[in-house]
Design a protein around this motif. Structure first.
Motif, mmCIF file in Angstrom:
data_model
loop_
_atom_site.group_PDB
_atom_site.id
_atom_site.type_symbol
_atom_site.label_atom_id
_atom_site.label_comp_id
_atom_site.label_asym_id
_atom_site.label_seq_id
_atom_site.Cartn_x
_atom_site.Cartn_y
_atom_site.Cartn_z
ATOM 1 N N ILE A 34 -3.981 5.526 1.503
ATOM 2 C CA ILE A 34 -3.502 4.775 2.668
ATOM 3 C C ILE A 34 -2.058 4.345 2.432
ATOM 4 O O ILE A 34 -1.499 4.589 1.355
ATOM 5 C CB ILE A 34 -4.408 3.551 2.940
ATOM 6 C CG1 ILE A 34 -4.531 2.702 1.669
ATOM 7 C CG2 ILE A 34 -5.768 3.999 3.446
ATOM 8 C CD1 ILE A 34 -5.250 1.399 1.884
ATOM 9 N N PHE A 35 -1.478 3.679 3.414
ATOM 10 C CA PHE A 35 -0.068 3.304 3.321
ATOM 11 C C PHE A 35 0.184 2.353 2.150
ATOM 12 O O PHE A 35 1.132 2.523 1.385
ATOM 13 C CB PHE A 35 0.366 2.644 4.642
ATOM 14 C CG PHE A 35 1.802 2.218 4.632
ATOM 15 C CD1 PHE A 35 2.810 3.125 4.937
ATOM 16 C CD2 PHE A 35 2.161 0.918 4.299
ATOM 17 C CE1 PHE A 35 4.149 2.746 4.908
ATOM 18 C CE2 PHE A 35 3.498 0.540 4.268
ATOM 19 C CZ PHE A 35 4.483 1.451 4.576
ATOM 20 N N ASN A 36 -0.665 1.332 2.023
ATOM 21 C CA ASN A 36 -0.452 0.305 0.996
ATOM 22 C C ASN A 36 -0.957 0.796 -0.357
ATOM 23 O O ASN A 36 -2.168 0.889 -0.580
ATOM 24 C CB ASN A 36 -1.161 -0.995 1.406
ATOM 25 C CG ASN A 36 -0.763 -2.159 0.513
ATOM 26 O OD1 ASN A 36 -0.087 -1.971 -0.512
ATOM 27 N ND2 ASN A 36 -1.172 -3.358 0.882
ATOM 28 N N PHE A 72 -10.817 4.527 9.998
ATOM 29 C CA PHE A 72 -9.469 4.934 9.603
ATOM 30 C C PHE A 72 -8.757 5.470 10.837
ATOM 31 O O PHE A 72 -9.140 6.506 11.377
ATOM 32 C CB PHE A 72 -9.588 6.030 8.529
ATOM 33 C CG PHE A 72 -8.353 6.309 7.713
ATOM 34 C CD1 PHE A 72 -7.138 6.599 8.327
ATOM 35 C CD2 PHE A 72 -8.405 6.314 6.321
ATOM 36 C CE1 PHE A 72 -6.011 6.860 7.567
ATOM 37 C CE2 PHE A 72 -7.275 6.580 5.546
ATOM 38 C CZ PHE A 72 -6.069 6.855 6.177
ATOM 39 N N GLY A 73 -7.722 4.725 11.308
ATOM 40 C CA GLY A 73 -6.916 5.213 12.419
ATOM 41 C C GLY A 73 -5.695 5.924 11.866
ATOM 42 O O GLY A 73 -5.641 7.143 11.741
ATOM 43 N N GLY A 74 -4.691 5.129 11.491
ATOM 44 C CA GLY A 74 -3.486 5.686 10.867
ATOM 45 C C GLY A 74 -3.329 5.266 9.412
ATOM 46 O O GLY A 74 -2.378 5.676 8.748
ATOM 47 N N GLY A 75 -4.246 4.407 8.922
ATOM 48 C CA GLY A 75 -4.206 4.002 7.509
ATOM 49 C C GLY A 75 -3.084 3.039 7.168
ATOM 50 O O GLY A 75 -2.758 2.846 5.999
ATOM 51 N N HIS A 76 -2.505 2.372 8.172
ATOM 52 C CA HIS A 76 -1.393 1.457 7.905
ATOM 53 C C HIS A 76 -1.809 0.004 7.748
ATOM 54 O O HIS A 76 -0.965 -0.842 7.466
ATOM 55 C CB HIS A 76 -0.345 1.571 9.003
ATOM 56 C CG HIS A 76 0.700 2.590 8.706
ATOM 57 N ND1 HIS A 76 2.007 2.455 9.074
ATOM 58 C CD2 HIS A 76 0.619 3.761 8.043
ATOM 59 C CE1 HIS A 76 2.702 3.498 8.662
ATOM 60 N NE2 HIS A 76 1.876 4.315 8.054
ATOM 61 N N MET A 320 3.910 2.429 -1.618
ATOM 62 C CA MET A 320 4.451 1.290 -2.370
ATOM 63 C C MET A 320 3.425 0.147 -2.410
ATOM 64 O O MET A 320 2.488 0.119 -1.624
ATOM 65 C CB MET A 320 5.739 0.781 -1.702
ATOM 66 C CG MET A 320 6.890 1.751 -1.702
ATOM 67 S SD MET A 320 7.544 1.985 -3.364
ATOM 68 C CE MET A 320 7.163 3.685 -3.615
ATOM 69 N N GLN A 321 3.662 -0.810 -3.278
ATOM 70 C CA GLN A 321 2.867 -2.038 -3.265
ATOM 71 C C GLN A 321 3.371 -2.878 -2.085
ATOM 72 O O GLN A 321 4.590 -3.062 -1.926
ATOM 73 C CB GLN A 321 3.076 -2.834 -4.553
ATOM 74 C CG GLN A 321 2.910 -2.033 -5.831
ATOM 75 C CD GLN A 321 1.480 -1.593 -6.049
ATOM 76 O OE1 GLN A 321 0.580 -2.423 -6.152
ATOM 77 N NE2 GLN A 321 1.262 -0.292 -6.113
ATOM 78 N N ASN A 322 2.461 -3.340 -1.241
ATOM 79 C CA ASN A 322 2.850 -4.131 -0.070
ATOM 80 C C ASN A 322 2.084 -5.447 -0.043
ATOM 81 O O ASN A 322 0.856 -5.445 0.018
ATOM 82 C CB ASN A 322 2.526 -3.374 1.225
ATOM 83 C CG ASN A 322 3.592 -2.348 1.578
ATOM 84 O OD1 ASN A 322 4.471 -2.612 2.380
ATOM 85 N ND2 ASN A 322 3.516 -1.182 0.954
ATOM 86 N N TYR A 323 2.810 -6.556 -0.060
ATOM 87 C CA TYR A 323 2.191 -7.869 0.150
ATOM 88 C C TYR A 323 2.909 -8.497 1.335
ATOM 89 O O TYR A 323 4.110 -8.725 1.293
ATOM 90 C CB TYR A 323 2.336 -8.764 -1.089
ATOM 91 C CG TYR A 323 1.753 -10.133 -0.871
ATOM 92 C CD1 TYR A 323 0.391 -10.360 -1.030
ATOM 93 C CD2 TYR A 323 2.554 -11.192 -0.471
ATOM 94 C CE1 TYR A 323 -0.152 -11.617 -0.798
ATOM 95 C CE2 TYR A 323 2.026 -12.450 -0.237
ATOM 96 C CZ TYR A 323 0.671 -12.650 -0.403
ATOM 97 O OH TYR A 323 0.128 -13.890 -0.168
#
Ligand SMILES: Cc1cc2nc3c(=O)[nH]c(=O)nc-3n(C[C@H](O)[C@H](O)[C@H](O)COP(=O)(O)OP(=O)(O)OC[C@H]3O[C@@H](n4cnc5c(N)ncnc54)[C@H](O)[C@@H]3O)c2cc1C
Length: 466
Positions: A34-36, A72-76, A320-323
């Protein structure tokens, strides 16, 4: 957990026309990503559906076998809820059909489309709907969370242009929700997230946009941030609906369009667009260009709407890591500006961003109770996106974000935009709405998903579970 196909589930899914991707299938690792990049989750199977009928089969099978399920739509989704360890993943990326009716300005769009794909199809007819600001984001999760984008001051949020939705319910039925049919469900889908069923297709009213708009950004060194934010704030407070945009604290990339002295330095980017004729845009955005100190880089120019939609793509790489966290602000007085500038111009990762999004315009003219999403009178939405590559750096990055968000709490409206936050608990989900509206959403959950089958989301639990 087994890595091979589960024969009982396979036989229960007889007639499924999509692809079942098991842990030992080719492409499993790619499909579960996924994105995150913070989340490395292993679903028991990824059911890539190609039709609403496929979704019905999976929903019925997981209910019967009491399995955990994700959508799961776009995984964002920054919480990573599109996948869960050991769960069956209903993957909609096999459903990307879009039919544009240019004459009636409507579109039926399947739920696996990204905004890049949706915009390309609608802009072929000079049409658009308010959509996400990064092209790889899914139309599904974004719209169900209400959907904020550059066009929102002119046309409202994405969900404000929704005229209907094809939904597979938790009990495995296909229904159509609109203001005429299942109006309660239709209300909940416009801001209540993925709590009430799996949307397989969205029906949108479209608007004439571009295809060329005056848009882009003005870049200023961080040292000018206090003056720039004040000037932009005052400009936006009086701007017409056609002016969209935001203000972002970022680190300037080493790109040719950035003056050499600013490359790799913290900067303020005023992002602006004019949703109308370019000549009118020149006049409307002139005060931004002439407010005082000239921008270090003036990148406002006529550009296709689809190029505006791509503007932030490079700054938001997958994996990337996303917080993330966010708050609606009740105001932005000078003291708030100074506090924000003090923190946001000292990023601890070159990828991190702090984005201020203005309210007002069409999005503020929809009644707070007309859709599940409310908070339409909040003048500012501040979004803190910490993004960094190395998981070992997480404690430092997260601490910086929390300190910054905490420092801005005195100006918080007490409400939050769910599309912009991680997993921050039920209290924050309630804060996205109001206690009364949350109870209305719970009543809807009691009716449409009483067993909380769809719980991997910003969850609105059934009333008996709180
Ligand atoms: C780079 C980036 C840019 C973004 N920009 C914006 C922006 O400009 N404006 C904005 O408002 N938000 C923005 N977001 C936030 C985004 O709207 C949410 O993360 C949204 O949930 C993403 O949707 P998705 O389908 O891609 O994600 P997913 O992770 O696939 O889905 C998120 C959740 O939505 C639900 N869901 C997804 N599809 C369905 C469906 N078909 N039926 C039922 N439930 C479903 C599920 O609960 C799922 O867990 C951005 C996110 C990222 C990562």
């Amino acid at each position: 957990m087994s890595s091979a196909a589960d024969p009982t589930l396979t036989s229960r899914l007889r007639g499924f026309t999509g692809t079942l991707i098991w842990p030992d299938s080719d492409g499993y690792d790619d499909a579960r990503r996924i994105f995150n990049g913070m989340f490395d989750r292993r679903p028991s199977v990824i059911a890539r559906c190609t039709s609403a009928g496929d979704v019905v089969r999976v929903v019925r099978a997981v209910r019967e076998r009491q399995l955990d399920v994700t959508v799961f739509g776009g995984g964002h989704g920054v919480t990573g809820a599109a996948v869960a360890d050991g769960a069956v993943c209903i993957d909609l990326r096999g459903m990307k059909r879009i039919d544009v009716d240019a004459k009636h300005r409507t579109a039926r769009a399947e739920a696996g489309l990204t905004w890049g794909e949706f915009d390309a199809a609608t802009q072929a007819h000079g049409l658009a709907v308010t959509g996400g600001r990064v092209t790889s984001t899914g139309i599904a999760g974004l719209t169900l969370g209400s959907g904020s984008g550059w066009l929102e001051r002119k046309f409202g949020l994405s969900c404000d242009s929704l005229i209907g939705a094809e939904v597979v319910t938790a009990d495995g039925r296909e229904v159509f929700a609109s203001s005429q049919e299942h109006a309660d469900l239709f209300w909940g889908l416009r801001g209540g997230g993925g709590n009430f069923g799996v949307v397989t297709a969205f029906h949108f009213r479209l608007h004439t946009v571009g295809p060329v708009l005056l848009a882009g950004m003005l870049l200023y060194p961080a040292g000018q941030a206090r003056d720039v934010v004040r000037a932009w704030r005052d400009f936006m407070a009086a701007a017409p609906d056609e002016v969209g945009g935001g203000l972002a604290f970022v680190t300037a990339p080493p790109a040719p369009f950035v003056p050499e002295a600013l490359r790799g330095q913290p900067v303020v980017a005023v992002i602006a667009c004019y949703v109308g004729p370019v000549a009118q845009g020149e006049a409307a955005l002139r005060p931004l260009r002439e407010w005082g100190t000239p921008a270090a880089a003036d990148l406002l120019q006529p550009m296709p709407y689809v190029a505006l939609q791509r503007l932030l793509d490079e700054g938001n790489p997958k994996g990337m890591q996303n917080y993330w966290t966010a708050d609606f602000l009740s105001g932005l007085p000078d003291e708030a500006v100074d506090t924000l500038v003090a923190h946001a111009t000292r990023p601890v990762s070159a990828l991190s961003q702090v984005v201020l999004i203005p309210g007002g315009g069409a999005l503020a003219r929809v009644g707070d109770n007309d859709t599940a999403f409310g908070q339409r009178q909040c003048p500012w939405n501040v979004h803190y996106l910490s993004i960094w590559p190395d998981p070992a750096d997480s404690p430092r990055q997260i601490a910086h974000t929390r300190t910054m968000a905490q420092a801005m709490k005195p100006w918080s409206a007490g409400h939050v935009y769910l599309n912009y936050i991680g997993d921050e608990g039920t209290e924050r989900v309630v804060a996205a709405f109001t206690p009364e509206k949350f109870r209305r959403l719970q009543a809807l959950k009691d009716k449409w998903d009483p067993a909380n089958l769809f719980r991997h989301n910003q969850n609105i639990p059934p009333s008996r579970r709180t």
